[in-house]
Design a protein around this motif. Structure first.
Motif, PDB file in Angstrom:
ATOM      1  N   ASP A   1       8.759  -5.629  -1.289  1.00 38.34           N
ATOM      2  CA  ASP A   1       8.090  -5.480   0.005  1.00 38.34           C
ATOM      3  C   ASP A   1       7.191  -6.681   0.281  1.00 38.34           C
ATOM      4  O   ASP A   1       7.147  -7.206   1.390  1.00 38.34           O
TER       5      ASP A   1
ATOM      6  N   ALA B   1       0.128   0.481   0.936  1.00 38.75           N
ATOM      7  CA  ALA B   1       0.257   1.115  -0.371  1.00 38.75           C
ATOM      8  C   ALA B   1       1.577   0.718  -1.042  1.00 38.75           C
ATOM      9  O   ALA B   1       1.829   1.054  -2.187  1.00 38.75           O
ATOM     10  N   LYS B   2       2.431   0.037  -0.303  1.00 39.88           N
ATOM     11  CA  LYS B   2       3.717  -0.393  -0.898  1.00 39.88           C
ATOM     12  C   LYS B   2       3.460  -1.600  -1.808  1.00 39.88           C
ATOM     13  O   LYS B   2       3.317  -2.723  -1.334  1.00 39.88           O
ATOM     14  N   ALA B   3       3.463  -1.303  -3.113  1.00 42.12           N
ATOM     15  CA  ALA B   3       3.084  -2.360  -4.060  1.00 42.12           C
ATOM     16  C   ALA B   3       4.297  -3.049  -4.691  1.00 42.12           C
ATOM     17  O   ALA B   3       4.158  -3.891  -5.576  1.00 42.12           O
ATOM     18  N   GLN B   4       5.496  -2.685  -4.237  1.00 41.64           N
ATOM     19  CA  GLN B   4       6.710  -3.272  -4.827  1.00 41.64           C
ATOM     20  C   GLN B   4       6.826  -4.759  -4.493  1.00 41.64           C
ATOM     21  O   GLN B   4       6.571  -5.169  -3.362  1.00 41.64           O
TER      22      GLN B   4
ATOM     23  N   THR C   1      -7.166   4.697  -1.953  1.00 35.88           N
ATOM     24  CA  THR C   1      -7.766   3.582  -1.235  1.00 35.88           C
ATOM     25  C   THR C   1      -9.158   3.966  -0.729  1.00 35.88           C
ATOM     26  O   THR C   1     -10.146   3.243  -0.944  1.00 35.88           O
TER      27      THR C   1
ATOM     28  N   LYS D   1      -2.950  -1.492  -1.452  1.00 33.69           N
ATOM     29  CA  LYS D   1      -3.957  -0.444  -1.599  1.00 33.69           C
ATOM     30  C   LYS D   1      -3.828   0.170  -2.979  1.00 33.69           C
ATOM     31  O   LYS D   1      -2.697   0.292  -3.464  1.00 33.69           O
TER      32      LYS D   1
ATOM     33  N   HIS E   1       3.380   5.814  -3.629  1.00 34.67           N
ATOM     34  CA  HIS E   1       2.816   5.339  -2.355  1.00 34.67           C
ATOM     35  C   HIS E   1       1.823   6.324  -1.803  1.00 34.67           C
ATOM     36  O   HIS E   1       0.737   5.945  -1.362  1.00 34.67           O
TER      37      HIS E   1
END
Lengths: 779, 123
Positions: free
Chosen positions: B90, B84-87, A567, B106, A560
């Motif tokens: 989520d 940014a949490k790509a799981q 980004t 992201k 993360h």
């Protein structure tokens, strides 16, 4: 044994006697009934019949007298003097005629003229001239009829005929208990058979009547005649069996029934019962009756005069005593037979008892010898149940002998096993006393331990152990195992495993226990070491798991955190590249493109790292998947990319390939394989995808390409993490080096296998073998 | 009329980038650098949509979304998560539990962001 004999013998005898007694009682009952009812009725009927005979004799007697009188009336010695009125001659002749012909047969013989005036009296010649016109019989005779009947004659008349007749007729009654009372105690009149016959002259005219009479009072001729005719001289106990009596009114005037003193019982009277039936009603009477002094079977009938009035009774009776005595005699004979039957049945039953008992005795002897342990065959030659019993017994004995043999064999076997147990083994009773100990136990604890308590011998204690497995086993009937530890003098600890097993009898009742003591000190020590190592290992594993979890979380967080700066980098690079932030040179554009590509690679790398570390902790959904369409879809996704590189994708996919699995993950696998195939194939290359049933339980998928191929010694390593054949290929083809490792992980999670075959420079084939069913899947 | 989009992110670089991209696309942009600031500004400014980061110090994106849902005035404003949490988990929570309209991870591509924003605003 003696008891059985007497019992069977007694029972048999008793049984026989009971049967005998029962049949005698029934027969006796029938006998008494027959005697009382049928027999007595027959006697009564016979007596009634006798009375008829007696009546005929009486009538015959009357007719005989009638004949005599009628015959005499035709005598010229009577007719002539009467015609000639020569009465004196008649009187003399009549006396003569009487004396010649009638003496002792008739008591009166008298002639009257047509006016009824007495002309001559044979028994009293001096008296004549009186009138007899009132006499009914004479009046009948006057009409030409010879007639006779029984009539009462008054004393007055008797006196006229002859004085002695009045005396003969006179009777003073003997008091009779059952008689009907009468006012007077004597009778002066008499009862006689009276006969009147007309006397004719030559012309046939009636010129007078001859009449005669036979006085029945004290005249025993008729009754004795009856007795003789019917009963002859049947005497019973000094007495006549049969008797006959003529009564005038209710008293006996002529009889052969004797009094106690043996005289004829005249002047006694008939019982009230008979009196009322016969005299008052004029009926027959029959029954047993008490006559004078004894019981008789009797019959009575009325005697009537010419007017039809009952004036007397004719009686016949036979003594009952002989029949009663006959009954008693039968009874006595009967009892004698009964007694004889009893004696006979005792002998018969004894004989039968003997016949039954003797084979039983043989059986008993056989059983007794079997009880002593000897098996002897029993010979019983009778052809009955006893023989069957003996045969069955013999069979049983043979079977028993066989079973015993087997048991002994089994016991020896068990004993041998028991003795050779290499632990201390002992059989205990319910109180934990040793019944039997094996060789080792005797060797260690001494020869004479039988009968002593196990805890004394084996544990050196004076009371039962708290966790005694034998007691527990006794209670529950289960095998119970405990470990006892003990210190020796040197402080070394010993461990014993003690097993208590229930000993059961044939009804499954626990009667004792088998206790086996095994020295498990060595085993125990080993066990403890093992457990320690295991615990260490387990702790290490837990620690490892914990660390792995921390690692996974760390990886997630890092990924993360990495994405955030990426980004901005990616975004601005892109803005620069597409000219949003101002014009750039060609060189700058190329450089920014490289930057962008590497940013994307980095992003994928981060994603894959996260995927890989997270794979175990994700919950996978297992569903039934249509694998053929899944692979087709993946191929479709790559068609454009392949076309760009002028690569053809061929496919050979079986229809209806279904299996259990996590669809997203499998898509990932085939996506990866196709991606690699496209990536590693040169321009104009060929890719071939095959999918088919390897067998009923497995599906085989092949993805082949005509790419650069893989070196043989690299083939196993390509599924490791972060492996690519060399860095140059990485540079050339991109990729994270994690793809195949993830594929392997996913396939192995599906209990499948993945491998590759390759010829360097010619191409590679990736093989996946997946099971159709997953364990625990219900589809 | 120009649509107003609010960007909520604690990372100023990201905010600037998104702002730049979307302004280029012709949208009016408002920014908030924390969850609480976002709540305040959304109430007063009433944007046409909100681009919301999840991992923020203090009040995170989920909390902001929950608060917005509690208020009648704000509950209908479309929210797009940008995180940014790509799981997948989520993403699932976002789309199906708290009911955001889209979920963008992201780093994102410029075109991707522009296309999806336009789609949400119904253009």
């Amino acid at each position: 044994m003696g008891n059985i004999n007497t019992t069977i013998r007694k029972k048999l005898t008793f049984g026989f006697l009971i049967i005998l007694l029962a049949s005698f009682l029934i027969a006796g009952g029938v006998g008494v009934y027959l005697f009382n009812d049928v027999f007595q009725t027959n006697i009564q009927d016979a007596v009634v019949h006798d009375l008829d005979v007696a009546d005929q004799i009486y009538v015959y007697h009357m007719k005989h007298a009638e004949d005599m009188v009628s015959y005499t009336a035709g005598f010229s010695r009577i007719i002539d003097p009467l015609v000639n009125d020569d009465h004196e001659v008649l009187r003399q002749d009549l006396v003569k005629i009487y004396d010649e012909r009638f003496y002792g047969k008739l008591d009166i013989l008298t002639v009257v003229d047509t006016n009824g005036i007495v002309v001559a009296r044979a028994r009293n010649p001096e008296l004549y001239g009186d009138s007899q016109a009132g006499n009914d019989l004479i009046r009948h005779a006057m009409n030409g009829v010879t007639i006779s009947s029984t009539e009462i004659i008054t004393r007055e008349e008797l006196l006229k005929e002859n004085r002695s007749l009045a005396d003969q007729a006179y009777m003073e009654f003997t008091p009779t208990p059952k008689a009907k009372p009468r006012p007077e105690n004597h009778s002066t009149s008499g009862m006689a058979i009276l006969i009147a016959s007309p006397i004719y002259d030559m012309n046939g005219s009636i010129i007078g009547v001859l009449y005669g009479a036979d006085l029945i009072n004290r005249d025993y001729y008729i009754v004795d005649e009856i007795k003789n005719a019917l009963y002859k001289d049947d005497i019973y106990g000094g007495r006549d069996v049969g008797t006959a009596t003529i009564f005038q009114e209710d008293f006996r005037i002529s009889t052969n029934v004797p009094t106690d003193t043996g005289e004829r019982a005249i002047t006694t009277r008939v019982s009230r019962e008979v009196n009322e039936a016969v005299l008052d009603k004029g009926e027959y009477w029959k029954d047993r009756a008490f006559v004078v002094n004894s019981w008789y079977v009797t019959a009575y009938k009325p005697i009537k005069n010419i007017e039809g009035d009952t004036i007397g009774i004719l009686y016949v009776g036979i003594l009952e005593q002989p029949y009663i005595d006959a009954g008693y005699r039968i009874l006595i004979i009967y009892i004698l037979f009964l007694f004889a039957g009893f004696v006979l049945s005792i002998f018969v039953s004894r004989y039968y008892a003997g016949a039954i008992i003797s084979p039983i005795n043989k059986l008993i002897k056989g059983i007794e010898s079997m009880a002593r342990g000897q098996f002897e065959k029993i010979e019983v030659k009778t052809n009955d149940e006893t023989a069957t019993l003996a045969n069955t017994f013999n069979e049983m004995a043979v079977n028993l002998q066989k079973t015993m043999g087997e048991l002994v064999l089994k016991r020896n076997e068990i004993e041998t096993i028991f003795k050779s147990i290499s632990d201390v083994a002992s059989a205990l009773d319910k109180d934990n006393r040793i019944i039997f100990a094996n060789n080792l136990a005797q060797k260690i604890f001494g020869k004479n331990i039988n009968g002593r308590y196990c805890y004394q011998v084996f544990e050196g204690k004076d009371k039962i152990c708290g966790d005694c497995p034998a007691i527990e086993s006794l209670k529950t009937g289960e095998v119970v195992r405990v470990i006892h530890s003990r210190m020796d003098k040197n402080g070394k600890e010993y461990f014993f495993e003690i097993t208590g097993s229930p000993l059961k009898d044939e009804n499954d009742n626990v009667t004792g226990t088998l206790e086996i003591r095994r020295d498990v000190t060595e085993q125990k020590t080993l066990e403890n070491q093992l457990r320690e190592s295991y615990e260490n290992l387990e702790n290490a594993y837990k620690e490892l798991q914990q660390m792995d979890k921390i690692k996974s979380e760390l990886v997630a967080n890092i990924s993360h955190e990495l994405r955030t700066p990426l980004t901005a980098i990616r975004g601005y690079t892109e803005l620069m590249l597409d000219g949003t932030l101002g014009n750039i040179t060609d060189m700058q554009e190329k450089s920014l493109a490289v930057v962008l590509r590497n940013i994307d690679r980095l992003t994928r790398l981060i994603t894959n790292v996260l995927d890989f570390s997270k794979f175990e902790s994700i919950e996978h959904e297992i569903l039934s998947i249509k694998l053929d369409s899944l692979i087709n879809d993946v191929i479709t996704d790559f068609e454009k990319a392949a076309k760009d590189k002028n690569i053809t994708i061929g496919k050979d996919i079986e229809a209806y390939l279904t299996l259990d699995g996590d669809e997203d993950r499998l898509v990932q696998v085939f996506y990866n394989l196709l991606e690699n195939a496209v990536k590693f194939s040169d321009e104009g290359g060929k890719i071939l995808v095959k999918a088919y049933h390897e067998n009923a339980y497995h599906i085989h998928i092949e993805v082949g390409d005509t790419g650069i191929g893989i070196m043989e010694d690299e083939l196993d390593m390509i599924f490791e993490r972060f492996h690519q054949i060399d860095s140059s290929s990485t540079r050339k083809f991109g990729g994270t080096g994690l793809g195949l490792a993830i594929c392997k992980k996913i396939i192995e999670w599906h209990n499948g296998t993945i491998w590759a075959r390759s010829i360097q420079g010619k191409g590679s084939v990736f093989h996946v073998l997946l099971p159709v069913k997953q364990p625990g899947s219900n589809s | 009329m120009t649509k107003k989009i609010m960007i909520v992110d604690d990372e100023p670089d990201t905010v600037d980038l998104v702002k730049l991209v979307l302004e280029t696309e012709g949208y009016e942009i408002s920014v908030a650098y924390s969850g609480s600031e976002a709540l305040e500004k959304i109430k007063t400014e009433k944007p046409d949509m909100v681009l919301l980061d999840i991992m923020m110090p203090g009040m995170d994106g989920w909390a902001v979304r929950t608060k917005l849902l509690e208020d009648n005035e704000t509950k209908d404003i479309p929210i797009v998560i940008l995180t940014a949490k790509a799981q997948p988990i989520d993403k699932m929570i976002g789309l199906h539990v708290v009911g955001v309209v889209d979920y963008i991870t992201k780093p994102f591509g410029r075109r991707e962001l522009a296309d999806r924003v336009r789609k949400v605003l119904g253009e």
